[in-house]
Design a protein around this motif. Structure first.
Motif, PDB file in Angstrom:
ATOM      1  N   PHE A   1     -21.189  58.615   9.383  1.00 38.63           N
ATOM      2  CA  PHE A   1     -20.233  57.603   8.952  1.00 38.63           C
ATOM      3  C   PHE A   1     -19.332  58.156   7.849  1.00 38.63           C
ATOM      4  O   PHE A   1     -19.748  58.991   7.042  1.00 38.63           O
ATOM      5  CB  PHE A   1     -20.965  56.374   8.393  1.00 38.63           C
ATOM      6  CG  PHE A   1     -21.836  55.694   9.405  1.00 38.63           C
ATOM      7  CD1 PHE A   1     -21.314  54.788  10.303  1.00 38.63           C
ATOM      8  CD2 PHE A   1     -23.191  55.974   9.461  1.00 38.63           C
ATOM      9  CE1 PHE A   1     -22.117  54.158  11.247  1.00 38.63           C
ATOM     10  CE2 PHE A   1     -24.011  55.351  10.393  1.00 38.63           C
ATOM     11  CZ  PHE A   1     -23.473  54.443  11.290  1.00 38.63           C
TER      12      PHE A   1
ATOM     13  N   GLY B   1     -25.902  61.317   3.300  1.00 38.40           N
ATOM     14  CA  GLY B   1     -27.318  61.006   3.417  1.00 38.40           C
ATOM     15  C   GLY B   1     -27.915  61.835   4.540  1.00 38.40           C
ATOM     16  O   GLY B   1     -27.192  62.419   5.352  1.00 38.40           O
ATOM     17  N   THR B   2     -29.214  61.869   4.642  1.00 38.82           N
ATOM     18  CA  THR B   2     -29.875  62.798   5.559  1.00 38.82           C
ATOM     19  C   THR B   2     -29.392  62.654   6.998  1.00 38.82           C
ATOM     20  O   THR B   2     -29.015  63.638   7.637  1.00 38.82           O
ATOM     21  CB  THR B   2     -31.399  62.589   5.506  1.00 38.82           C
ATOM     22  OG1 THR B   2     -31.810  62.763   4.149  1.00 38.82           O
ATOM     23  CG2 THR B   2     -32.110  63.593   6.388  1.00 38.82           C
ATOM     24  N   ALA B   3     -29.379  61.436   7.520  1.00 33.76           N
ATOM     25  CA  ALA B   3     -29.005  61.245   8.932  1.00 33.76           C
ATOM     26  C   ALA B   3     -27.580  61.716   9.180  1.00 33.76           C
ATOM     27  O   ALA B   3     -27.311  62.434  10.150  1.00 33.76           O
ATOM     28  CB  ALA B   3     -29.156  59.781   9.320  1.00 33.76           C
ATOM     29  N   CYS B   4     -26.678  61.308   8.325  1.00 36.92           N
ATOM     30  CA  CYS B   4     -25.278  61.684   8.525  1.00 36.92           C
ATOM     31  C   CYS B   4     -25.059  63.171   8.289  1.00 36.92           C
ATOM     32  O   CYS B   4     -24.278  63.809   9.008  1.00 36.92           O
ATOM     33  CB  CYS B   4     -24.383  60.862   7.604  1.00 36.92           C
ATOM     34  SG  CYS B   4     -24.276  59.128   8.087  1.00 36.92           S
TER      35      CYS B   4
ATOM     36  N   CYS C   1     -26.497  57.917   1.124  1.00 35.67           N
ATOM     37  CA  CYS C   1     -26.604  57.056   2.312  1.00 35.67           C
ATOM     38  C   CYS C   1     -25.899  55.722   2.089  1.00 35.67           C
ATOM     39  O   CYS C   1     -26.154  55.015   1.115  1.00 35.67           O
ATOM     40  CB  CYS C   1     -28.076  56.824   2.642  1.00 35.67           C
ATOM     41  SG  CYS C   1     -28.316  55.671   4.010  1.00 35.67           S
ATOM     42  N   LEU C   2     -24.991  55.396   3.008  1.00 31.43           N
ATOM     43  CA  LEU C   2     -24.245  54.145   2.925  1.00 31.43           C
ATOM     44  C   LEU C   2     -25.068  52.959   3.413  1.00 31.43           C
ATOM     45  O   LEU C   2     -24.609  51.824   3.364  1.00 31.43           O
ATOM     46  CB  LEU C   2     -22.957  54.255   3.761  1.00 31.43           C
ATOM     47  CG  LEU C   2     -21.950  55.304   3.276  1.00 31.43           C
ATOM     48  CD1 LEU C   2     -20.838  55.480   4.313  1.00 31.43           C
ATOM     49  CD2 LEU C   2     -21.367  54.918   1.936  1.00 31.43           C
ATOM     50  N   GLY C   3     -26.271  53.228   3.920  1.00 30.86           N
ATOM     51  CA  GLY C   3     -27.169  52.168   4.351  1.00 30.86           C
ATOM     52  C   GLY C   3     -26.996  51.762   5.806  1.00 30.86           C
ATOM     53  O   GLY C   3     -27.794  50.990   6.335  1.00 30.86           O
ATOM     54  N   LEU C   4     -25.978  52.287   6.452  1.00 29.07           N
ATOM     55  CA  LEU C   4     -25.697  51.884   7.831  1.00 29.07           C
ATOM     56  C   LEU C   4     -26.736  52.429   8.807  1.00 29.07           C
ATOM     57  O   LEU C   4     -27.038  51.788   9.819  1.00 29.07           O
ATOM     58  CB  LEU C   4     -24.303  52.362   8.224  1.00 29.07           C
ATOM     59  CG  LEU C   4     -23.193  51.742   7.368  1.00 29.07           C
ATOM     60  CD1 LEU C   4     -21.920  52.551   7.488  1.00 29.07           C
ATOM     61  CD2 LEU C   4     -22.961  50.307   7.762  1.00 29.07           C
ATOM     62  N   CYS C   5     -27.296  53.588   8.506  1.00 30.93           N
ATOM     63  CA  CYS C   5     -28.270  54.186   9.415  1.00 30.93           C
ATOM     64  C   CYS C   5     -29.561  53.368   9.454  1.00 30.93           C
ATOM     65  O   CYS C   5     -30.361  53.520  10.362  1.00 30.93           O
ATOM     66  CB  CYS C   5     -28.562  55.632   9.014  1.00 30.93           C
ATOM     67  SG  CYS C   5     -29.336  55.800   7.399  1.00 30.93           S
TER      68      CYS C   5
ATOM     69  N   CYS D   1     -20.410  60.116   4.175  1.00 31.05           N
ATOM     70  CA  CYS D   1     -21.827  59.922   3.909  1.00 31.05           C
ATOM     71  C   CYS D   1     -22.545  61.259   4.078  1.00 31.05           C
ATOM     72  O   CYS D   1     -22.407  61.909   5.112  1.00 31.05           O
ATOM     73  CB  CYS D   1     -22.413  58.886   4.864  1.00 31.05           C
ATOM     74  SG  CYS D   1     -24.174  58.617   4.546  1.00 31.05           S
TER      75      CYS D   1
HETATM   76  S1  FES Z   1     -27.383  58.667   6.022  1.00 31.73           S
HETATM   77 FE1  FES Z   1     -25.365  57.985   6.368  1.00 31.73          FE
HETATM   78  S2  FES Z   1     -25.531  55.839   6.489  1.00 31.73           S
HETATM   79 FE2  FES Z   1     -27.523  56.513   6.002  1.00 31.73          FE
END
Ligand code: FES
Length: 88
Positions: free
Chosen positions: A58, A11-14, A44-48, A9
């Motif tokens: 993730f 996405g920003t958080a990951c 983003c896999l949506g888990l965050c 992932c």
């Molecule tokens: S940024 Fe990785 S699950 Fe949302």
């Protein structure tokens, strides 16, 4: 010989919690294992957004979700998948 596919992932958080470093580590693993490890970055896999942001970053190894991934835990998961039978 097994092939292993890794989804990381980005996405920003990951990404900020280590996703970029993981992508680099996969490149090294792929070299080490003779091109048997493929990798893609995923949005983003949506888990965050499910209250699991404290478990980022993730990744998936052959579809199996791994949380709080580190270079070490990712390498271990890839090596386990490479040693499992039945995936080609
Ligand atoms: S940024 Fe990785 S699950 Fe949302």
């Amino acid at each position: 010989m097994n092939q292993v596919h890794v989804t990381i992932c980005v996405g920003t958080a990951c990404y900020v919690l280590g996703g970029a470093e993981l992508l680099g580590a996969i490149d090294e693993l792929n070299h080490s294992y003779g091109g048997r490890v493929s990798c893609e970055g995923s949005p983003c896999l949506g888990l965050c957004k499910l209250g699991r942001e404290n478990r980022a970053p993730f990744a998936k190894v052959n579809g199996r979700l791994i949380e709080a991934v580190t270079v070490e835990s990712l390498k271990k998961a890839v090596e386990e998948a490479l040693s499992e039978g039945g995936n080609g």
